[in-house]
Design an enzyme around this catalytic site. Structure first.
Site, PDB file in Angstrom:
ATOM      1  N   GLU A  36       0.849  -1.197   0.000  1.00 58.13           N
ATOM      2  CA  GLU A  36       0.000   0.000   0.000  1.00 58.13           C
ATOM      3  C   GLU A  36       0.881   1.241   0.000  1.00 58.13           C
ATOM      4  O   GLU A  36       1.771   1.367   0.838  1.00 58.13           O
ATOM      5  CB  GLU A  36      -0.914  -0.003   1.229  1.00 58.13           C
ATOM      6  CG  GLU A  36      -1.697   1.274   1.450  1.00 58.13           C
ATOM      7  CD  GLU A  36      -2.553   1.662   0.250  1.00 58.13           C
ATOM      8  OE1 GLU A  36      -2.439   2.816  -0.203  1.00 58.13           O
ATOM      9  OE2 GLU A  36      -3.322   0.796  -0.236  1.00 58.13           O
ATOM     10  N   GLY A 168     -22.144  17.234 -12.161  1.00 55.03           N
ATOM     11  CA  GLY A 168     -23.413  17.006 -11.477  1.00 55.03           C
ATOM     12  C   GLY A 168     -23.717  15.538 -11.289  1.00 55.03           C
ATOM     13  O   GLY A 168     -24.881  15.125 -11.355  1.00 55.03           O
ATOM     14  N   TYR A 170     -22.827  11.880  -8.800  1.00 55.14           N
ATOM     15  CA  TYR A 170     -23.099  11.527  -7.415  1.00 55.14           C
ATOM     16  C   TYR A 170     -22.213  12.299  -6.440  1.00 55.14           C
ATOM     17  O   TYR A 170     -22.678  12.824  -5.425  1.00 55.14           O
ATOM     18  CB  TYR A 170     -22.914  10.018  -7.223  1.00 55.14           C
ATOM     19  CG  TYR A 170     -23.765   9.187  -8.156  1.00 55.14           C
ATOM     20  CD1 TYR A 170     -25.121   9.460  -8.313  1.00 55.14           C
ATOM     21  CD2 TYR A 170     -23.225   8.143  -8.893  1.00 55.14           C
ATOM     22  CE1 TYR A 170     -25.915   8.722  -9.165  1.00 55.14           C
ATOM     23  CE2 TYR A 170     -24.018   7.387  -9.759  1.00 55.14           C
ATOM     24  CZ  TYR A 170     -25.346   7.681  -9.893  1.00 55.14           C
ATOM     25  OH  TYR A 170     -26.135   6.954 -10.744  1.00 55.14           O
ATOM     26  N   VAL A 173     -23.211  16.253  -6.394  1.00 57.21           N
ATOM     27  CA  VAL A 173     -24.438  16.679  -5.709  1.00 57.21           C
ATOM     28  C   VAL A 173     -24.328  16.495  -4.205  1.00 57.21           C
ATOM     29  O   VAL A 173     -24.875  17.294  -3.429  1.00 57.21           O
ATOM     30  CB  VAL A 173     -25.686  15.952  -6.270  1.00 57.21           C
ATOM     31  CG1 VAL A 173     -25.903  16.322  -7.728  1.00 57.21           C
ATOM     32  CG2 VAL A 173     -25.606  14.451  -6.090  1.00 57.21           C
ATOM     33  N   HIS A 438     -47.185  -0.109  10.857  1.00 58.19           N
ATOM     34  CA  HIS A 438     -47.602   1.295  10.731  1.00 58.19           C
ATOM     35  C   HIS A 438     -47.233   2.039  12.022  1.00 58.19           C
ATOM     36  O   HIS A 438     -47.450   1.520  13.118  1.00 58.19           O
ATOM     37  CB  HIS A 438     -49.113   1.386  10.500  1.00 58.19           C
ATOM     38  CG  HIS A 438     -49.606   2.804  10.483  1.00 58.19           C
ATOM     39  ND1 HIS A 438     -49.501   3.602   9.380  1.00 58.19           N
ATOM     40  CD2 HIS A 438     -50.169   3.560  11.465  1.00 58.19           C
ATOM     41  CE1 HIS A 438     -49.990   4.801   9.667  1.00 58.19           C
ATOM     42  NE2 HIS A 438     -50.415   4.797  10.931  1.00 58.19           N
TER      43      HIS A 438
END
Length: 453
Positions: A36, A168, A170, A173, A438
């Site tokens: 890395e 514009g 992902y 925005v 609900h």
């Protein structure tokens, strides 16, 4: 030059596929190295999902410094966890930049000086992507502190006065809405005819309405060509639009117009690894490259570039290579369902095919769609976030759900319910006739099907 160290498995890149893959090989008793060049954990932990979503979740707070420190604390904890797991499993971690010298040998320029040479029986490339550099005439003369990308924007120490976002999609925005909520004036310049070009138009238009309601300025069909510094120190961005050329003023600019693969220093040709014209590594459905016993995982093989896709790549490699699945049981990336969430507020969650994709893929099927505004969802009204819409795409003859989008409060969670149904082959009628608690957002899955057309 140090002596050559031989490994059963070498993983280049410690992203969301690379680190668990190295751990899996090491735990299986195979001598494993993880290379890395920057930091353990890859883009998701260090510059992508973890820090950006931490900032977005804190977007209503008053002080950017507090947000930045919270982001840093969470990134540090995640990064440390990845590193400790790898070391604990017995993985040798080499911090440095990898480059092939032949199909089995890798030279590593170590970050603390010196060079190491390693040889691997099997090699796995998980080097990811980075933000594409902004190409504007005059940009080399601009104060670099005012030119931001998706990584550097997370480290600004003050809210920009006026942030101009180029792109514009992902990334664009998400950051645009975040910085508007932090108090910046924000303008998005999008070269396409809609935001989020992959989405169906009505969904993209609904998101644009939400962002405009939040106070953002959005220019579609707009291309930025050059940039200069005005006498007052602000930036002047020259753009071309359908109405002609104009100048957009701002204090900072955020480049969110694409990403490029981290492949240019790997010297892939030395190993016989094929790339496409954009530099992404070419692979088959089993993530095998053109070179024997060399595999590719994650964003470096090209879109879709999502962390969960990278992790699924790891699962495929673990099953096929480490656990040695038989030919008949080998896993592949072919036709896998791809969910994603755009972390605007409200969220945009999507699974499966968009309408335009479904009609193109299945011209012989009777495709129907159902669209319902979130203002029809009781729980959305109760929580005072009823903006957005839901859209489903179905095969009308079989009841099969082909795709689903929820732009609304907890859109990713609602999408995940539908994803589960799609994975189990559950028809839309079963969702329509289910008894949902609900009040809950899931109740919307009773009602949306009444809008099938």
């Amino acid at each position: 030059m140090s002596s050559i160290t031989k490994y059963n498995a070498i993983v280049i890149g410690s992203g969301q596929a690379g680190t668990p893959l190295a751990v899996a090989f090491a735990k299986a008793g195979q001598k494993t190295a993880l290379i890395e060049r920057a930091h353990i954990g890859g883009c998701c932990v260090n510059e992508g999902c973890t820090p950006t979503k931490t900032l977005i979740a804190s977007g209503r707070a008053a002080y950017l410094a507090r947000l930045r420190q919270r982001k840093r604390d969470i990134v540090d904890s995640f990064r440390g966890g990845n590193e400790s797991r790898a070391k604990g499993a017995g993985v040798d971690i080499l911090m440095g930049e990898a480059s092939f010298t032949d199909e089995r040998t890798i030279e590593v320029k170590l970050n603390d000086g010196g060079v190491a040479k390693v040889v691997g029986e099997k090699i796995f490339i998980n080097t990811g992507e980075r933000p594409a550099p902004l190409k504007l005439v005059g940009i080399d003369k601009i104060d670099r502190a005012k030119i931001l990308d998706s990584t550097s924007v997370q480290e600004v120490d003050a809210v920009p006065g006026h942030l101009v976002v180029i792109g514009g999609g992902y990334v664009g925005v998400e950051f645009a809405q975040l910085f508007r909520r932090l108090g910046a004036d924000v303008t998005i310049l999008q070269r396409g005819k809609q935001l989020l070009p992959r989405e169906d138009k009505e969904v993209a238009d609904s998101l644009m309405d939400i962002l405009k309601e939040d106070g953002l300025t959005i220019h579609l069909d707009t291309n930025a060509s050059s940039i200069s510094t005005s006498l007052d120190g602000s930036l002047s961005i020259r753009v071309s639009t359908a109405e002609g050329e104009k100048v957009i003023q701002g204090t900072h600019i955020l480049s969110a117009a694409g990403r490029i693969p981290n492949t240019e220093v790997l010297n892939l040709s030395a190993a016989g690894i094929t790339t496409n014209p954009r530099g992404y590594i070419v692979s088959n459905d089993f993530l095998e490259t053109s070179a024997p016993n060399i595999y590719v995982l994650g964003d470096v093989k090209g879109p879709p570039a999502f962390t969960h896709i990278s992790y699924d790549d790891f699962r495929i490699i673990r099953a096929n290579v480490l656990n040695q699945s038989t030919t008949s049981t080998k896993l592949s990336i072919k036709d896998r369902l791809v969910p994603y969430v755009v972390y605007t507020d409200p969220q945009l969650g999507h699974i499966g095919l968009h309408e335009h994709e479904a009609r193109a893929k299945y011209p012989e099927r009777k495709i129907k769609t159902a669209k319902m505004p979130m203002s029809y969802v009781a729980r959305a009204l109760e929580t005072d976030e009823s903006r957005g819409m839901m859209k489903a795409v179905i095969d009308n003859e079989t009841g099969q759900i082909l795709g689903f989008t929820c732009l609304g409060i907890e859109g990713g969670e609602v999408m995940s319910i539908v994803q589960t149904a799609m994975m189990g082959g559950v028809s839309y009628e079963k969702l329509r006739d289910a008894v949902w608690a609900h009040p809950a957002l899931a109740e919307s899955l009773n009602n949306i099907w009444g809008f099938l057309d």
